[in-house]
Design a protein around this motif. Structure first.
Motif, PDB file in Angstrom:
ATOM      1  N   VAL A   1       0.823  -1.213   0.000  1.00  0.00           N
ATOM      2  CA  VAL A   1       0.000   0.000   0.000  1.00  0.00           C
ATOM      3  C   VAL A   1       0.853   1.258   0.000  1.00  0.00           C
ATOM      4  CG1 VAL A   1      -1.932  -1.151   1.128  1.00  0.00           C
ATOM      5  CG2 VAL A   1      -0.179  -0.050   2.520  1.00  0.00           C
ATOM      6  N   ARG A   2       2.100   1.154   0.442  1.00  0.00           N
ATOM      7  CA  ARG A   2       2.962   2.332   0.485  1.00  0.00           C
ATOM      8  C   ARG A   2       3.351   2.819  -0.911  1.00  0.00           C
ATOM      9  NH1 ARG A   2       7.580   0.029   4.282  1.00  0.00           N
ATOM     10  NH2 ARG A   2       7.237  -1.657   2.776  1.00  0.00           N
TER      11      ARG A   2
ATOM     12  N   TRP B   1      -9.498   4.461  -5.574  1.00  0.00           N
ATOM     13  CA  TRP B   1      -8.801   3.320  -4.981  1.00  0.00           C
ATOM     14  C   TRP B   1      -9.162   2.027  -5.697  1.00  0.00           C
ATOM     15  CZ3 TRP B   1      -5.058   1.861  -1.763  1.00  0.00           C
ATOM     16  CH2 TRP B   1      -5.093   0.573  -1.234  1.00  0.00           C
TER      17      TRP B   1
ATOM     18  N   TRP C   1      -3.618   2.510   3.623  1.00  0.00           N
ATOM     19  CA  TRP C   1      -3.084   3.515   2.699  1.00  0.00           C
ATOM     20  C   TRP C   1      -3.379   4.927   3.209  1.00  0.00           C
ATOM     21  CZ3 TRP C   1      -5.446   7.366  -0.186  1.00  0.00           C
ATOM     22  CH2 TRP C   1      -4.623   8.008  -1.121  1.00  0.00           C
TER      23      TRP C   1
END
Length: 413
Positions: free
Chosen positions: A8-9, A71, A93
């Motif tokens: 998610v980073r 998303w 996130w």
């Protein structure tokens, strides 16, 4: 539940779609890159508007759903096939992402995320706060509840509740009773409890002296005298002023109920001074207007004051004073002053602030002011130091100083 792992980073949301005003039943809609309204969101917002929600809430829900749609495009999942794994990763996130900005910070770049040395308040940064994430989760759960009820969404709401057991939602519900909340959401972050702070009198005097116009002085004097919210004060009209009893009528933010609130004599003095120098006022028109005429397509004319204009008032004053005060600080100041007045009951404070429950008023404002606690402890420590520097009392007749020194372990001479 889909247990595939995502980094998610490394995810960056695309600038897909937009939220824009619409002339139909729904005042704000989510549009895709082709300019078409996103149909699942539009149908949900129609129902949301029909449940008598305000325009500001519709706009807020639309932005949360736009972020969710972006998303889903990144993770390549259809909206009606989303699971709790997508919601979980979305929350992760949001916890580490940086908000997109239309323009880079300039003056505020040096202070973002720091603490103001005068107000002891933090400056906003570009991170998503826990309250923002909790609001996003509530919006998504409401959206999917709507579609599950219609039979057009997933079989299970992807925003799960945090239950210790795995019982079915609303199990054994009595159909003759209303549905009740089933508990907190599983992926809701904890929100640190913020203690309201009363603006010291000297700081209030500095802020008031930094204002440029009688209009601004009138608005702030009203806010600090009865704790009305910014949106409530900006909605006041000329007919909402009772000059004889010095009352002002506001429309409450949550219930939309009209309520008369007392105001200080000084506030009415500043209102009169503002009216004498301001634009011609229609009693049925808004009370607060811009100080300069602007052209919005129909020639130069004064415009009703909005929230952005009020924020500009505080920006100018804060820049001059090196502070970060806001309109809500005046509400806290008024509430704490009333709560600590022995002549007012907590029920009085609740009524003036417009809280639906007495427990809300008690939980927020029945607290000790941190600065006052620190001052009392500092006085205590100073008193201990003062006592230590005093000479010891003389020894009573009939006793030897050496004997007392052995008994008490100190120098009694």
């Amino acid at each position: 539940m889909n247990d595939r792992s995502r980094d998610v980073r490394s995810i960056r949301l695309p600038r897909w779609g937009r939220v824009a005003a619409d002339q139909g039943v729904v005042p704000w809609l989510v549009f895709d890159e082709e300019g078409k309204a996103v149909e699942p969101v539009r149908r949900f917002l129609i129902d949301f508007v029909a449940r008598d929600n305000r325009v500001g809430s519709v706009r807020s829900y639309a932005f949360d759903l736009l972020r969710w749609w972006r998303w889903l495009r990144v993770v390549e999942v259809e909206w009606n096939r989303a699971t709790s794994a997508e919601v979980r990763d979305f929350v992760l996130w949001l916890s580490g992402a940086v908000k997109p900005r239309s323009a880079p910070r300039t003056v505020s770049a040096a202070t973002a995320g720091t603490i103001n040395s005068i107000t002891k308040k933090p400056y906003l940064d570009d991170r998503y706060k826990p309250r923002t994430i909790r609001h996003s989760n509530a919006v998504l759960r409401s959206f999917y509840d709507f579609w599950i009820e219609l039979g057009g969404g997933p079989l299970v709401n992807p925003v799960p509740l945090a239950r210790s057991d795995h019982r079915r939602p609303h199990a054994h519900h009595n159909p003759l009773e209303p549905y009740r909340a089933e508990g907190r959401l599983r992926y809701n972050p904890k929100v640190p409890r913020r203690r309201p702070r009363q603006m010291p009198d000297e700081r209030w005097n500095e802020l008031f002296a930094a204002l440029r116009s009688n209009r601004d002085r009138a608005i702030l004097a009203l806010a600090v005298s009865n704790g009305a919210r910014a949106s409530e004060l900006l909605g006041v009209r000329g007919v909402d002023l009772d000059w004889g009893d010095q009352l002002v009528r506001v429309v409450r933010k949550g219930t939309l109920a009209e309520q008369w609130l007392p105001a200080s004599p000084e506030a009415f003095v500043w209102i009169r001074l503002y009216q004498e120098e301001g634009p011609p006022l229609d009693p049925t028109a808004p009370l607060w207007w811009t100080l300069r005429r602007r052209d919005h397509g129909a020639g130069l004319a004064y415009q009703p004051m909005n929230y952005e204009a009020l924020r500009a008032v505080f920006r100018r004053a804060n820049l001059l004073l090196g502070t970060n005060w806001s309109m809500h600080d005046l509400r806290h100041t008024a509430a704490l002053r009333m709560a600590r007045d022995e002549g007012l009951s907590l029920r009085d404070v609740q009524t003036i602030l417009g809280h639906a429950h007495l427990s809300t008023t008690a939980d927020i404002y029945l607290v000790e002011e941190e600065s006052q606690v620190i001052r009392r402890v500092q006085d205590h420590l100073a008193e201990l130091k003062k006592r230590a520097q005093l000479p010891p009392p003389p020894v009573a007749l009939g006793y030897q100083a050496s004997d007392l020194e052995v008994l008490f372990g100190g120098d009694q001479a």
